[in-house]
Design a protein around this motif. Structure first.
Motif: not given
Length: 348
Positions: A129-132, A134-135, A160-162
């Protein structure tokens, strides 16, 4: 003197607008650990602010099917729909579980990204679930709150969060965690941790045994997590049903407090133990070094011999009043105000 309609309108417009905050409190149905302490203190602080109207949202229940429904229906669809329909100004999800898109300004607290760094320490559903999710959550959020600079750096690197989307708001500590007060009886080393693989309890137990702290037992406080974590054995005692008042007594009475988790975004038990002036054993480096450097007895959590040496030094060191003074800089009041400031910024 009676005010004209125009004067009354101008006066009304100068009054601070009540900010409507939607707060996801579903995690309270799942855990009593650090996440729940963060959420409980945040909720209490927000509800005490007369300039806010807090609307708690929750899909209750802790069974397996309820958990799956929460992840697959509540967060992606029901919660953002409910927030928009009720006209909240800001929606805050207090863990990494959150909508994938939201028409209401969205704040997400990501306590850590351990599931990405150490997926082997989580169950299969959480990993997948998290791999799907979280991004997608990271992209949808207008702001992401983290408890430490270390956690912020991890969120940047792995999702990749600024930088401009991140807000570092350290957690807090407050009553009953203070040096003054009754102490639990007995001679013991205390560990406060959920029983799950990431918390590294087998190495702590082995380190405790190698330390040969004669006359001391190891007391473990924490709820069941997932995975078979062996914690039984000679000199080890598990305590259940411990409330905050008793936990504070345990901190104050401990010969030392040991926290050797393999990965954390903050490590709240370390701060709580410091607030009670207890000597603390913790892993070297961040995030603990951000608030406990020079106070905690630092160890390598992968090495039972290092843990044993840290326990010996901490027990010999005795009470640490300097820890209580450092912990006093970290209050829930300060943390809550930082949240409110962010809500108002996004709602403007």
């Amino acid at each position: 003197m009676r005010l004209s309609f125009k004067d009354s309108q101008q006066l009304f417009e100068t009054l601070p607008r009540v900010l409507r905050v939607g707060l996801d409190v579903s995690p309270l149905a799942l855990t009593k650990a650090g996440t729940a302490r963060y959420l409980t203190n945040l909720l209490n602080g927000l509800e005490g602010d007369s300039s806010l109207e807090v609307r708690p949202y929750s899909l209750d229940g802790s069974g397996r099917l309820r958990r799956v429904a929460r992840d697959t229906v509540w967060y992606p669809a029901m919660l953002p729909w409910k927030a928009r329909r009720e006209g909240v100004d800001v929606l805050h999800c207090t863990t990494m579980r959150a909508p994938f898109r939201s028409r209401v300004p969205l704040v997400v607290t990501i306590h850590d990204v351990a599931v990405l760094r150490h997926p082997e320490t989580f169950n299969r559903w959480t990993r997948r679930y998290s791999a799907h999710a979280l991004p997608r959550v990271a992209r949808a959020a207008d702001a992401i709150i983290v408890g430490s600079k270390f956690a912020g750096g991890e969120v940047r690197r792995l999702l990749g969060v600024p930088t401009e989307k991140l807000r570092v708001i350290p957690y807090g500590v407050g009553p009953p965690f203070r040096p003054e007060g009754p102490r639990e009886e007995g001679s013991y080393v205390l560990a406060v941790s959920t029983l799950e693989p990431r918390k590294n309890l087998p190495r702590l137990i082995e380190g405790f045994r190698r330390a040969e702290l004669h006359g001391l037992e190891l007391r473990l406080v924490g709820a069941e997590g997932w995975g078979a974590v062996p914690v039984d054995g000679a000199g080890v005692r598990r305590l259940a049903g411990v409330d905050d008042e008793q936990l504070a007594r345990l901190y104050r009475g401990a010969a030392c407090v040991a926290y050797v988790s393999l990965y954390e975004g903050f490590g709240l038990p370390v701060l709580e133990a410091m607030a009670c002036a207890a000597p603390v054993v913790a892993p070297a480096g961040p995030p603990y070094s951000e608030f406990a450097h020079g106070i905690a007895f630092e160890v390598d959590p992968l090495d039972p011999d290092s843990i044993a040496q840290g326990l010996q030094r901490a027990v010999a060191g005795g009470a640490q009043p300097v820890g209580a003074r450092r912990a006093a800089d970290f209050t829930w009041e300060r943390a809550v105000q930082a949240h409110v400031d962010l809500y108002r910024e996004l709602a403007a």
